[in-house]
Design a protein around this motif. Sequence first.
Motif, PDB file in Angstrom:
ATOM      1  N   UNK A 262       0.671  -1.442   0.169  1.00  0.00           N
ATOM      2  CA  UNK A 262       0.317   0.535  -0.158  1.00  0.00           C
ATOM      3  C   UNK A 262       1.082   1.143   0.170  1.00  0.00           C
ATOM      4  N   UNK A 264       3.504   1.904  -1.522  1.00  0.00           N
ATOM      5  CA  UNK A 264       4.089   1.803  -2.835  1.00  0.00           C
ATOM      6  C   UNK A 264       3.600   2.093  -3.537  1.00  0.00           C
ATOM      7  N   UNK A 265       2.552   2.547  -3.092  1.00  0.00           N
ATOM      8  CA  UNK A 265       1.029   2.556  -4.379  1.00  0.00           C
ATOM      9  C   UNK A 265       1.487   4.291  -4.765  1.00  0.00           C
ATOM     10  N   UNK A 266       2.111   4.954  -5.291  1.00  0.00           N
ATOM     11  CA  UNK A 266       2.026   6.803  -5.277  1.00  0.00           C
ATOM     12  C   UNK A 266       0.824   6.866  -5.888  1.00  0.00           C
ATOM     13  N   UNK A 267       0.672   8.292  -4.778  1.00  0.00           N
ATOM     14  CA  UNK A 267      -0.661   8.590  -4.558  1.00  0.00           C
ATOM     15  C   UNK A 267      -0.890   9.893  -5.589  1.00  0.00           C
ATOM     16  N   UNK A 268      -2.078  10.657  -6.664  1.00  0.00           N
ATOM     17  CA  UNK A 268      -1.978  11.429  -6.971  1.00  0.00           C
ATOM     18  C   UNK A 268      -2.418  12.876  -6.366  1.00  0.00           C
ATOM     19  N   UNK A 269      -1.629  12.777  -5.468  1.00  0.00           N
ATOM     20  CA  UNK A 269      -2.288  14.143  -4.540  1.00  0.00           C
ATOM     21  C   UNK A 269      -0.612  14.804  -4.055  1.00  0.00           C
ATOM     22  N   UNK A 270       0.017  15.872  -4.568  1.00  0.00           N
ATOM     23  CA  UNK A 270       1.179  15.740  -4.573  1.00  0.00           C
ATOM     24  C   UNK A 270       1.625  16.436  -2.894  1.00  0.00           C
ATOM     25  N   UNK A 271       0.349  17.158  -2.397  1.00  0.00           N
ATOM     26  CA  UNK A 271       0.681  18.152  -0.770  1.00  0.00           C
ATOM     27  C   UNK A 271       0.857  16.389  -0.160  1.00  0.00           C
ATOM     28  N   UNK A 273       1.560  13.498  -0.806  1.00  0.00           N
ATOM     29  CA  UNK A 273       2.542  12.427  -1.067  1.00  0.00           C
ATOM     30  C   UNK A 273       4.085  12.915  -1.025  1.00  0.00           C
ATOM     31  N   UNK A 274       4.389  13.638  -1.331  1.00  0.00           N
ATOM     32  CA  UNK A 274       5.856  14.713  -0.616  1.00  0.00           C
ATOM     33  C   UNK A 274       5.892  14.436   0.959  1.00  0.00           C
ATOM     34  N   UNK A 276       4.729  11.717   2.662  1.00  0.00           N
ATOM     35  CA  UNK A 276       4.119  10.166   3.137  1.00  0.00           C
ATOM     36  C   UNK A 276       4.739   9.111   3.878  1.00  0.00           C
ATOM     37  N   UNK A 278       7.209   5.819   3.441  1.00  0.00           N
ATOM     38  CA  UNK A 278       7.043   4.975   2.492  1.00  0.00           C
ATOM     39  C   UNK A 278       7.809   4.021   2.973  1.00  0.00           C
ATOM     40  N   UNK A 280      10.616   0.940   1.050  1.00  0.00           N
ATOM     41  CA  UNK A 280      10.318   0.914  -0.108  1.00  0.00           C
ATOM     42  C   UNK A 280      11.455  -1.403   0.124  1.00  0.00           C
TER      43      UNK A 280
END
Lengths: 338, 341, 337
Positions: A262, A264-271, A273-274, A276, A278, A280
């Motif tokens: 979960x 690893x899934x990129x999120x279309x929300x720049x605020x 996602x930066x 988050x 993660x 890896x």
Amino acid sequence: MSSTVAGAPLLVVENMTKEFPAQRRFLAGKASRPLLAVDHVSFSATRGETFGIVGESGCGKSTLTRAILRLIEPTSGHAYFDGIDLGSLDATALRAIRSRLQVVFQDPFSSLDPRMSIRDIVAEGLEIHGDGDRSECRLRAAEMLELVGIPPAVHGNRPDAFSGGQRQRVGVARALAMRPELVFLDEPISALDVSIQAQVLNLLRRLQLELGLTYVFIVHDLAIAEYFCDRVAVLYRGSIVETGARAQLFEAPLHPYTVALLSAVPEPDPKRSRHRQRIVLQGDVAPVHSDTVGCRFRARCPVGKDRALCATLSPPLQERVDAHQVACHFPGELRVSP
Amino acid sequence: MSALQPSNPVLVVASLQTEFRIARGKVQAVRDVSFTLEQGERLGIVGESGCGKSAMALSIMGLIEPPGFIVAGSVKLVGQELVGLPDRRLRKIRGREISLIYQDASAALDPVRSIGAHLLEAIRNHDATIGRAAARRRAVELLRDVEVPNAERRLNDYPHQYSGGMRQRVVIACALAHEPTVVIADEPTTALDVTTQAQVLTLLGRLVEERRTAVVLITHNLGIVAEFCDTVRVMYAGRFVEQASTETLFTTPRHPYTSALLGSVPRVKQLLTGPLPAIGGSPPDLASVGPGCAFAPRCLRSRGREICQTTAPAAPLRTDGHIVECHFADEDDAILADETQ
Amino acid sequence: MRFFISRLVGGVASIFGASVLGFIFLRLLPANPTRLLLGPLASPAAVRALRLQMGLNRSVPVQYWDYISQFFRGSWGYSYIYGRTVRELIASRLPASLELELCAFAIALFFTLLLALLTTYRPHRFLSGLTRGLALFGQSTPVFWLALVSLVVFVSWLKILPGPNGQLSAGITPPPVTTGMVLIDSLLAGDLTAFWNACEHLVLPAVVLSLPSFGFLVRLLRANLLDVAHEPFLLVARGRGLSRWKTYSRHALPNAALPTLTASGLLLAQMLAGSVFVETIFNWPGVGALVVNSVSNEDYSVVQAFVLLSACAYVVLNVLIDLLSGVLDPRVRRRAA
């Protein structure tokens, strides 16, 4: 989304195992070991629900589908469809029951015979089952094609005249023409464009409601799994590591693999996602052999990498909370800040 | 990368037009595309298949072959004009100042040659003087940079002995061998699993950060763009329909295609119910593009409005650097259901 | 390593199988070589005696074993028709055949490479059409027709080449025999008139013989090259700054050449097994003509030896090709090993 129907389970899979034998070669020095593609997988799907199987490449989801449907013979385990053990059926009975159990495959480009018209492709299954004569079958095929949104004018065309999304609809029509009760969807939208994916997903849901279908949806895209499925099982290297209702699994995943997946899934929300956190995962996935010991995720697991218990004992799939099952010695330990 | 920073563009593309002349007509793959790339900037280009993004990447690299032709426009790499340059000069630039990372890593490597051979070729192609031993050392170094374990030994392996993720790392290593100023990555992670994708993107991010390389990341995955890119351009039917910084685009998308795209993709932890707001219809045929807006046939905003069918929208630059090609850029539409519902 | 060994062992097994089959089939033929030799008036006693002498009364497996053990010792039987040992016979005729076939093969290969490369590197509409036409012509026209027509055109009409009288014209002294191939021998001896004459005689049969193979190979190589041309790794190589030619020669060609290589090996083996028509029409003193005569004369031993030799040639070439494939393409090694 259909409400969770408290019906009897339509499909029950018990300890499904598929092992590919060691390849014996002429003058083989050391024979390669048997490959355990599917390892004691058990789950059930109730009537009317959408059961999702999520996993990455090499996790065995395609093999699992084929083994359940007896497109390849399972090594051991059972699959019960509506109470009937699929493994016990002879060839004739199996063929008869196949009309109730259908599959839609991933690749819309190669799963259709390029020399037949789409109407014939859809009608073929019906004709094989002897469901009415030729013209009746063609009529039903035409109905089905219209149901999936392909206008009658083009029913006589061959697959190459259609786009990927349309071909996938033809695949769906073909599966549904038999009026099945259960449909396996093996990555039905992965090969399609993003905007078409949404169309096909909507179509599938509509058909599910109209025709009362049960879906087993195999997918690698977690967002789509979350959107489309009622319950989801996460498959890793041939065995289920976690199963749960979608709200449970996606909001509060327990298995470290699920957590990592979960995150690893990129999120279309720049605020968001930066910032988050993660996880890896390092390393690659190697095939499992029947003599592998311990938890199969241990090598890459931030939780169990150095733990003796994880190295020696393979954790069984156990229920923790309210039908939320997980196969881990330390479930819930790995957390990510949202 | 705000618009107020002093401009130091490494790549300037102006009014680029590429077309393919095939049997059924002229396919205009790239229609009047312009953008500027600053040093170290990460530009994302979002679009679906057939929108012309790959053709654009190839045009910039000068790899368009007949029946494809660049018919107009200019591509300036660090001030040097690339369009019209003969191949033997372009060759010196490709792989050294500007590199291409291709989508399908398993097909990007020659199956009959070893990984080491690929790296050595990449190294020695632009550096004829380097000795074999030194080249080999550099190859090992490059493999280590991309986090391939046992680099020394694995140099002799063949592509089919590597997994998909590792192959992509090798491709990245080859592309970055000469520390190019610009890297164009065309769908670099599409064929990879989600976890591998995360690995590769993290790696790529680190490498370009260290070297201040500018990246043009072409993808259809909005999530990747949000995580990786500073600025975004949305491509549809060969044109950029919207350009903005990542944050602006995701918070206030103005073009109907962008907002529809954002709305039609499910996200994790969204727990949506009800049908997905999908975009009806299918992408246009680039051989027969009409005079009006290319998105009009599928656009909900254009219902009942003639101007969308007759006139192509202009794109005035707004104060926040946000460029939108739409006659009704300031409207906000509620996402409606698509036609199959 | 496992790969190579398995290929070799497979090869030996194939030869064995071929020899057994050949032996058995020949023995099954309704022929009576003894009667043929002695004539229709010979007494049954004489026939029986000869049969005994030839060993034809023993059981087939025994005959077979006898033959095989003799074969590997170099004794290939005796030809009652020609009055010489089979080995001498074949040895005397083999070089001529080899010369012809190797030349034909070289011609085919050369033109295949040339034309395939030229027409796929850059599109040449005329040249492509010409190549395709030539290929089709070569593959579909019967060899004997080609041979005869070429003789008519070049010898009768244009009179620029000598007639079908073997390797050398009657008046030329043949060079001392070293390899048995007149072309090479004359070069070695420094005899340029003989060399030139030999060339004139070789040209027509070699070209005629090469046409069918050329047709097949050029189409195959072109198709493979065109296929490979679409592979992404070529684009990536160019993206690294490689020139078109280098990308083509280093990356496209090796990948395309592999299937063509396999096919050409088989073609060569086929050619070695006897280019009967061409040898007969051009009076070329080769093995092919010899075998045809032997079959009609029911000369067992020659035919038997020839079958076994052809089988060996085929198998050896196949194994070599397989090994070469393994060397050139690492995937083949992996898949098979």
